[in-house]
Design an enzyme around this catalytic site. Structure first.
Site, PDB file in Angstrom:
ATOM      1  N   GLY A   4      -6.769  29.867  20.580  1.00  0.00           N
ATOM      2  CA  GLY A   4      -6.498  28.890  21.628  1.00  0.00           C
ATOM      3  C   GLY A   4      -5.311  28.021  21.266  1.00  0.00           C
ATOM      4  N   CYS A   5      -4.818  27.302  22.229  1.00  0.00           N
ATOM      5  CA  CYS A   5      -3.616  26.497  21.982  1.00  0.00           C
ATOM      6  C   CYS A   5      -3.898  25.341  21.026  1.00  0.00           C
ATOM      7  CB  CYS A   5      -3.014  26.007  23.289  1.00  0.00           C
ATOM      8  SG  CYS A   5      -4.149  25.112  24.369  1.00  0.00           S
ATOM      9  N   PHE A   6      -5.026  24.649  21.195  1.00  0.00           N
ATOM     10  CA  PHE A   6      -5.359  23.559  20.274  1.00  0.00           C
ATOM     11  C   PHE A   6      -5.605  24.089  18.866  1.00  0.00           C
ATOM     12  CE2 PHE A   6      -6.934  21.155  24.183  1.00  0.00           C
ATOM     13  CZ  PHE A   6      -5.842  20.316  24.219  1.00  0.00           C
TER      14      PHE A   6
ATOM     15  N   ALA B 256      -4.370  26.696  17.538  1.00  0.00           N
ATOM     16  CA  ALA B 256      -3.105  27.135  16.938  1.00  0.00           C
ATOM     17  C   ALA B 256      -2.403  25.966  16.257  1.00  0.00           C
ATOM     18  CB  ALA B 256      -2.206  27.764  18.004  1.00  0.00           C
ATOM     19  N   ALA B 257      -2.333  24.829  16.946  1.00  0.00           N
ATOM     20  CA  ALA B 257      -1.652  23.667  16.361  1.00  0.00           C
ATOM     21  C   ALA B 257      -2.441  23.117  15.174  1.00  0.00           C
ATOM     22  CB  ALA B 257      -1.475  22.575  17.420  1.00  0.00           C
TER      23      ALA B 257
END
Lengths: 326, 326, 326, 326
Positions: free
Chosen positions: C130-132, C134-135
Site C-alpha cells: 500500500g502507499c502508506f 511503502a513510505a
C-alpha cells in the site's frame, strides 16, 4: 425588535455563507433553516463552527406550508429548483432568491444592489444577481451609464473559484486531485449567465441589443473568488473610466475603485466588489476588471444587502466585516 | 466609551488579522498602527478591504516615545524584536505581545486564555501563546489536569499552514511554486516552541519534568490552519478523555470538543479551537488532537481574547464571528 | 522482443499512472486496458496526453476469460475488488496487484521491492505494498534490520495527498472547495493499512509482535505525495541510523538517504523514496521519515519495479525519469 | 555517439526542467551546468531527485571562456541577462536561448518549433519563444495561415501558473500565503511578451500590422500551466477552425487539437500543446484556446525540441514522456 429570518438550501455553500452572515447581523435572527441532505441534523453538526446561539437549530425538510412566522426568507437552491419551491411561500414573507430562477422575471426585482438600491427598497421579491454577473456588471455599470463603451461589443473573460459549482457535485471533475494544478474554460458560447448579463447591459445602457456579448467562464484552482476581465470598445481614457466609476459609486459602501488591478483575495469573506480600469483610446480599447467573493457579493453578501434594503435597514448592517486576508 | 487600541507590526499577517478583529470589535477603536515596510502608507493601501473608518489611518514608524494616548497595544513582531521594542512603552498602556519574547518571562502573564482566564483578568502585560502551543496545549490541558496521561512522555506532531512563517520571508522556500504540492517536516528536535510547550505542560500537570517532549512541525500547503496530533501514554478510555475535556471547557466559549477528528477549515477566520480524542487503554495510548487558525486562536484571536480579559470586557467581544467556510 | 502488458482499472489514478510508466518502458507494450466507467472509450479520450502509439487503444470491460495473450497484468482496483477479479486470470499471466487484496496472502509475494528484491524475482503473483506502508516501511527497514528501535513501540503519523483516496469518490469531502485550505486526521486506531504494516514490521524485525503500532493518517491539500513521520523508541544516535540506512540501501536505485528532512515534492512523478532520520539517545528517541509519491513508489512505480523483477529485467527499466519539480 | 550538452541557469525552474529532460534524452549527455546561487554545489544537492548519473556533477560559475567541449548549450537566464552572457560563447557551440533576449533578433532564428521546424533545422542560434507566446501562437497559427481571423484585432487573455515568475523572486507577492486563494491580472497594456506576439502574428499572417493586439496576463494559484483564451474577429465556423488546425498540425507530434476546451493539467510535465476552437460566424467571433506547461512547451520542452531540430535528431527524441496526471 429582531427580524425573523429563514434560509432554504443551508447545506450548500451559498446557504452556509448566508447562515454566517445572518448569525452576525445585528437585526436578524435565524429561526428556520431547511436543507436537503442535512435535514434532521443540527446546524452545529453541519457547521462545526456555528455560533453557540444557533448550534442546536434543527435543519428541516422544506415545506412552504409549515413555515414558522418569518419576515425574510433567503433561498439558495440550484437553478431550476427555486421557482417551484418558492411558489407557495406566503406573500407576507419577503424573499431574496440567491438562485437563478427569478432574475429579470415578472414580479421580481433584479437585486443589483450597488447599482439600483432605490428600486430594491421596500420590495418583497428580489432576485439576487448571479455570481458572474455581480463581478461583471459592477465593473461595467459606470462605463455604460456614461456611454464610454459600446454596449453591443463586450467580451467577458471570467475566472471563478470552485465553490461556485456548488456542493452537490461530488463529480471527480470538481475533486481536489483533478482541480488542483488545473485550469480550463467551459461552457463556451452558451453559459447560463449570458442572458442575464446581456439583459442587464441593455438596461444599464438604455440601448436595445447586447447581442455581441461574449462570455467565457474558467474554473480556477481556488475555493472562493471571481475575477471578470472585460474587453470593451470605446475611446475613453483610463482617467475617464476611473472618474466615471468614482462618481457612480461615490458614497456607496461596497464597491471600491482600485487604481491597481484587483486581486480576488482582497474580497474574501466580504461583500466588497473591487473594480479597476485600463484604457487605450488609440486602440479603441477599454479593459474593465471586477472582483468579488462568489459567496459574498456573488451570493450571500449581496443577498443580505438586498434584505437590508427590503427591510429599511442600513445597507451595511451585518456586512461591515473586513475581508479575511491572507 | 471606546478603548483606544494600537497595533505594532501591522504589515505582517498577525498584525493584519489583529487589525481585522479590532475593526469589528464593539469596544475597541484602532487609533494607532505601526509597521516596518508599510510605514507612511495608509491602511487601505496595505489592506484594500480595510473598513472605511480605518482606511485613511497612516501607518507610523514605531516610536515608543511618541505614542498617542493608548489603552491597549497589540505587538505582532518577529521573535527577538519585541523585547526591545516594548521596553519603553508607558506602564499605563496594557500590552498583549503576540510575538515570542515574553512567554513565561518574569513580569508577564502567559495568556493561554481558555485555560487560565482568571489569571489574565486585570493584568497589564500578557504574552500570547505561540501558534503551535495554542493548538497543542488546548488539547492537552484537560488530560493533564485529570492526570490521564504521563506528562513526561508526549509526542507532538504538528502541521501548519504557511502564513505561520510570517510575511517577511520572501524566501523561495515559502514561494508558491515550491510550497504548493509539497509537504515536509522541519526543525526536528529543536523547534523554538518546544520550551514553551514543555514549561506549560509542567504547569498544567503540576509535575516537574516534561523532558521527554517530542515536537515535530511540518509545513503544509495551505495558508491558514494548524493541527496538532499528539501521542500520549496513559490508560484512559476515549470516553474518559472526552469527559475530561467537556468538564474542563464546559461553559467556555472558544473550545469545542468534537467527537469527529477536527478539520483545520472548521476554525478558519475564527478564534475557535477544536479538540478531539481517541484512546486505546490496551495499548497505553491516548491521541489528542487540537485545531486552530494560526492567525486566530494561534495569534490575533487569542490576543483580542486576552485584551478582553485585561479590560474586563466579555471574553467574546469582537470574537463571535463564525468561521469562513468553505 | 517486447513484453505484452495489460492494465485493469485504467480509469483510476493508479491505473493511469501505470499506463504512463508502461508507455515509457523500453520493454513493455501495452496491449490491453480494462476499466469500469471508461469502457468503450479510447485511451486518448480518457488521457488527452496519452502517447500517440496508445491513443486509439479501446478500453475494455474486464473479462478474464477473454484476454488477449498477456505476459504481465497490472491490477489497480479498489480494495475488495481484486480478489474476485483476478481469480480466473490464466496462470501463465504474471500479475502485480496494486490493490489491497493480496498483501501477505498465501500464494502471493509481498512486493516491497527495495527491501526484498531477491524474493520477488521470478515470482508470478506479487502484491504491491500500500502507499502508506511503502513510505513507512522503507524508512523503518534499516532500523529494524539493525535492531536500532523497538519493533513493538512505533508511532506512525502519515500525511497523504488526495489522489490516494482514488477517483471513484465524487464525495464532496474530497471536493476541491472543501479539501483546499483544510487538513484533518482520519481513520484513527483502525486504518486498513495497519495490519499490513504490523505484519511487515514483524518480518523485518524477526520478532513476534508489533501490537504497539500506532498509525494515524491525515489528508493534506495536495494531489500527490506521502510523508510518514515515525516516532520510535531506541538508543541509537542519528549517525547510527544514517549508517544503517546507507548500508541497507547501498547500491539500490530508488531509495535516497537524505541528510535533510525530505519533501514530498522531491519524489513527484518518480519511483523514488526518500528517507531521513533524527535521533536523541538521551530521550530514547528515533524519528524516521519516509517520502514517496503515492502514485509512484506508493502504487504504479513500485508495481513496474516489481514487474521488472518478475520478468528478469533491470530493476530500473522504465523508471529512470527524474521527478517533476517544481 | 552522444551529444555533449551544457545548461546555464540550472538553479531556476526552466533550467531545472531542462536538466530533467536532458537527463532522459537518448542522445544528450549533460556535461556542464552553470548557476548563480547554486554554483559550487552538486546537482543532487540542488535536485534531490537528480538521476544517479548526474548526481555528482558540480554546478559551475558561468564563464564562457572556460567551457568544456560542448555541442549544445541551453541558456535559461532572466530577460536581460542572456545577451551578455552568451556573446562570447564559441561559434561552434549551438545555442538554444530559453530566455527573452534573442527573440526576433538578427542572427537568431525564432524557434516556434511546431510551426516552423524546417527553418530551425541545422541552425546554430535559436531563440525559444516565451511561455505566453508558445500557448498563444500555437493556437493562432492555423487560423492566421488560413486567413480565418483578422490579424489586427486579437484579444489575448492568458492565465499562468506561478513558476513562470521564476525562482529568484522571493517576493511575498509570490509567496504561498498570498498567491494561494488569489487571482489577479497584471502588466495591463504593456506586458513584455506583447511585441514578440505581435511580430509573430505579422509573420504568420503575412500582413503588416498587429497593432490592435490586446494582451492581458493573469497570475493563477498553481505551479505549472498556461492557458490562453483568445478572442478574434472572423466569419469562420467552428468546423473550419478545427479543419484548419488539423491540416496545419497533421503529422506533427506535439500539438493536439481537442474538441473539448483544454485543461492545463493535460500538459503537465510534457512538451504537448493543446489547442481548441469555438466560433460563432453570426457574431463575427472566433475563440481560440491554447494550453501548454509553461516549463515544458513554454520553456525547456520546446528548447529540447529545438535542439533536436538543430542536431538533426528525431524531433521527439527525449520528449515522448506522457504528461503527469493528476
Amino acid at each position: 425588535m429582531s427580524i425573523r429570518v429563514g434560509i432554504i438550501g443551508i447545506s450548500g455553500y451559498g446557504g452556509g455563507e448566508a447562515m454566517r452572515l445572518v448569525a452576525g447581523h445585528p437585526s436578524f435572527e435565524l429561526v428556520y433553516a431547511a436543507g436537503e441532505g442535512s435535514a434532521g441534523s443540527r446546524l452545529v453538526d453541519r457547521f462545526p463552527g456555528a455560533p453557540a446561539k444557533l448550534a442546536d437549530l434543527v435543519i428541516e425538510k422544506w415545506d412552504p406550508t409549515a413555515l414558522p412566522r418569518l419576515d425574510v426568507l433567503f433561498a439558495s437552491l440550484p437553478t431550476g429548483a427555486s421557482a417551484d419551491a418558492l411558489a407557495r411561500v406566503p406573500k407576507d414573507v419577503k424573499i431574496v432568491d440567491i438562485g437563478g430562477d427569478h432574475r429579470w422575471v415578472e414580479g421580481w426585482t433584479y437585486g443589483l444592489a450597488d447599482v439600483w438600491p432605490a428600486q430594491i427598497k421596500g420590495k418583497t421579491r428580489v432576485a439576487n444577481p448571479g455570481c458572474f454577473p455581480a463581478a461583471t456588471l459592477t465593473a461595467l455599470a459606470p462605463l455604460l451609464a456614461d456611454k464610454l463603451i459600446e454596449p453591443g461589443n463586450i467580451v467577458v473573460d471570467v475566472k471563478t473559484g470552485v465553490s461556485g459549482a456548488g456542493r452537490g457535485g461530488g463529480n471527480s471533475k470538481f475533486g481536489y486531485a483533478e482541480v488542483n494544478e488545473d485550469l480550463a474554460p467551459y461552457g463556451l458560447l452558451k453559459h447560463a449567465h449570458m442572458p442575464e448579463i446581456a439583459k442587464t447591459i441593455e438596461r444599464l445602457s438604455g440601448e436595445g441589443s447586447a447581442g455581441g456579448l461574449v462570455f467565457t467562464p474558467h474554473l480556477v484552482p481556488m475555493t472562493r473568488g471571481i475575477l471578470a476581465t472585460i474587453y470593451c470598445r470605446g475611446r475613453a481614457t483610463t482617467e475617464q473610466c476611473f472618474d466615471a466609476a468614482k462618481r457612480f459609486y461615490g458614497g456607496r459602501a461596497f464597491v471600491r475603485v482600485s487604481d491597481k488591478p484587483p486581486h480576488t483575495k482582497w474580497a474574501t469573506g466580504s461583500n466588497f466588489a473591487f473594480v479597476s480600469y485600463a484604457a487605450d483610446p488609440d486602440r479603441n480599447l477599454v479593459i474593465a476588471m471586477g472582483v468579488v467573493d462568489n459567496l459574498g457579493k456573488g451570493a450571500a453578501g449581496q443577498a443580505v444587502q438586498n434584505a437590508n434594503l427590503i427591510c429599511g435597514l442600513p445597507e451595511t448592517a451585518g456586512l461591515d466585516g473586513a475581508p479575511v486576508w491572507p
